[in-house]
Design an enzyme around this catalytic site. Structure first.
Site, PDB file in Angstrom:
ATOM      1  N   TYR A  84      -2.363   3.049   0.444  1.00  0.00           N
ATOM      2  CA  TYR A  84      -1.890   1.726   0.874  1.00  0.00           C
ATOM      3  C   TYR A  84      -2.750   1.212   2.009  1.00  0.00           C
ATOM      4  O   TYR A  84      -3.021   1.929   2.963  1.00  0.00           O
ATOM      5  CB  TYR A  84      -0.427   1.801   1.323  1.00  0.00           C
ATOM      6  CG  TYR A  84       0.502   2.264   0.230  1.00  0.00           C
ATOM      7  CD1 TYR A  84       0.531   1.621  -1.005  1.00  0.00           C
ATOM      8  CD2 TYR A  84       1.342   3.349   0.428  1.00  0.00           C
ATOM      9  CE1 TYR A  84       1.377   2.045  -2.011  1.00  0.00           C
ATOM     10  CE2 TYR A  84       2.196   3.777  -0.582  1.00  0.00           C
ATOM     11  CZ  TYR A  84       2.207   3.125  -1.800  1.00  0.00           C
ATOM     12  OH  TYR A  84       3.040   3.547  -2.795  1.00  0.00           O
ATOM     13  N   HIS A 119       2.262  -3.363  -0.233  1.00  0.00           N
ATOM     14  CA  HIS A 119       3.060  -2.547   0.697  1.00  0.00           C
ATOM     15  C   HIS A 119       3.300  -3.270   2.012  1.00  0.00           C
ATOM     16  O   HIS A 119       3.290  -2.640   3.080  1.00  0.00           O
ATOM     17  CB  HIS A 119       2.386  -1.187   0.928  1.00  0.00           C
ATOM     18  CG  HIS A 119       3.308  -0.023   0.740  1.00  0.00           C
ATOM     19  ND1 HIS A 119       3.796   0.723   1.788  1.00  0.00           N
ATOM     20  CD2 HIS A 119       3.844   0.512  -0.377  1.00  0.00           C
ATOM     21  CE1 HIS A 119       4.586   1.682   1.319  1.00  0.00           C
ATOM     22  NE2 HIS A 119       4.644   1.581   0.005  1.00  0.00           N
ATOM     23  N   ARG A 134      12.834  -5.193  -7.443  1.00  0.00           N
ATOM     24  CA  ARG A 134      12.368  -3.814  -7.289  1.00  0.00           C
ATOM     25  C   ARG A 134      13.344  -2.957  -6.494  1.00  0.00           C
ATOM     26  O   ARG A 134      12.958  -1.918  -5.962  1.00  0.00           O
ATOM     27  CB  ARG A 134      11.023  -3.840  -6.544  1.00  0.00           C
ATOM     28  CG  ARG A 134       9.905  -4.489  -7.301  1.00  0.00           C
ATOM     29  CD  ARG A 134       9.097  -3.479  -8.070  1.00  0.00           C
ATOM     30  NE  ARG A 134       8.564  -2.430  -7.238  1.00  0.00           N
ATOM     31  CZ  ARG A 134       8.550  -1.146  -7.581  1.00  0.00           C
ATOM     32  NH1 ARG A 134       9.057  -0.753  -8.732  1.00  0.00           N
ATOM     33  NH2 ARG A 134       8.019  -0.248  -6.767  1.00  0.00           N
TER      34      ARG A 134
END
Ligand code: MG
Length: 399
Positions: free
Chosen positions: A157, A207, A278
């Site tokens: 990330y 992220h 999500r």
């Protein structure tokens, strides 16, 4: 005949990278029990204490059939609500009660939800590498195993920063550089599409590491690569910025793994500002609220993509899958690929074949746990390093 909750147990285990929290509800009917996932890997002791000290006395003696009533009362019984830890604990109890109801009915949970819309749930895997070439190699390995949806990250990330200029005395940490991350990933996707064409479905997870205005620009720049979705472009604190992303581009947006409160997802769905929800089913409160929000999203053209990393336990993955098989608006399922010994520890763990996930034939969630084996992998106490993320000047950032 009414069956009561006789005992509530918490099983802690760390068979792979993540500390897992499993709730086991024992009933007054001999041999009948249910399992649920209450995993919050970074704060597992807090969830454990909530279940053992606060929930167990509340739950013992209650009718196992009254899932909805138990859920509603658990939510308000502590007065303060909709936060992590307690939501995780409620998720574990809720999933265990659905598991019990399925076992009582002799049916898998997807039958109780309304039955299957599909035979298997399409999953995506996580490809990665340190260079665009290595990422392409990783994607090809997934393709060879039948995956058609692949998330691509380079250097983890936020990427691996190579041009950091830190101030003197800057502390240790997981450093990244926003500008370099964006440039590198645009180059990476250019390379992937040039090498592989546009057949394979690609996903990417920001992220929440960018400033909101950077995220708007990055989503716009990514439009030409035609992603299946771009994930967590914004932090939960910045969700009003989704409107600006929508005005600028048609890159599909996926959001919600960090959400706790219905007020976080409701306006995004209602405003048609995201395309995939999500939420972490083992964190939002379990199957009960996930079923409700899936139906809500269906009315607005928003699909499901429940969070499915390694810090969702195998029991949590089974819960995700039952929702996936039922939901008319299923989009995709994230999948983390557990090592072989985790399959041994959790008999009935869903299997992935040729890019689709399938449940076991068992009733309820169709998954069990070998507690002796789980005890051989105790949870380690450690201060988590990867979430100690820092910007080039050394200041703390979102992981
Ligand atoms: Mg994510």
């Amino acid at each position: 005949m009414s069956i009561q909750i006789k005992d509530v147990q918490t099983i802690l285990t760390q068979p792979a990278g993540s500390r897992l929290v499993i709730v086991k509800i024992i009933t007054s009917d001999d041999g009948l029990y249910g399992l649920g996932c209450a995993t919050f890997t970074q704060r597992f002791h807090a969830v454990h204490t909530a279940i053992e000290q606060h929930f167990k006395p509340f739950l013992i003696g209650r009718d196992v059939d009254r899932i909805e009533e138990t859920w509603q009362m658990l939510m308000v019984n502590g007065y303060w609500r909709n936060g992590p830890v307690l939501n995780n604990a409620i998720s574990g109890v809720d999933q265990a009660l659905w598991d019990i109801k399925g076992k009582r009915a002799g049916m898998p949970v997807y039958q109780l939800l309304g039955g299957k819309c599909r035979e298997g749930a399409a999953v995506y895997g996580h490809a990665g590498g340190d260079t665009p070439e290595a990422v392409v190699d990783s994607i090809r390995q997934f393709e060879e195993q039948g995956y058609r949806y692949i998330r691509c990250q380079m250097g983890g990330y936020g990427g691996k920063a190579s041009t950091l200029v830190k101030p003197e005395g800057a502390p240790e940490g997981a450093y990244y550089n926003r500008k370099e991350y964006m440039m590198n990933h645009l180059r990476m996707f250019e390379h992937i599409r040039a090498e592989m064409g546009f057949e394979v479905e690609l996903l990417h997870d920001i992220h929440e590491r960018l400033h909101p205005i950077e995220a708007v620009g990055f989503a716009k720049d990514m439009e030409e690569f035609k992603l299946f979705f771009l994930e967590d472009a914004l932090a939960p604190e910045d969700i009003e910025w989704f409107r600006h992303i929508r005005q600028q581009c048609a890159t599909p947006q996926a959001m919600g793994e960090l959400f706790n409160h219905p007020h976080e997802w409701t306006p995004l769905i209602e405003g048609r500002l995201i395309d995939f929800m999500r939420m972490h089913v083992s964190q939002m409160g379990g199957i009960t609220p996930a079923r409700n929000v899936a139906a809500f999203g269906q009315m607005y053209g928003v699909r499901t993509a429940w969070h499915g990393p390694g810090d969702t336990s195998p029991v949590g993955h089974a819960a995700n899958l039952h929702l996936d098989l039922w939901a008319p608006n299923f989009g995709i399922q994230e999948w983390c690929r557990f090592p072989e010994h985790v399959y041994e520890m959790f008999p009935g763990l869903p299997e992935v074949r040729n890019g689709y996930m399938y449940p076991s034939d068992g009733p309820g969630l169709g998954i069990d746990i070998d507690e002796d084996l789980a005890a051989k992998y105790p949870c380690a106490n450690e201060v988590i390093g990867w979430t100690q993320t820092r910007l080039p000047d050394g200041s703390p950032a979102r992981p």
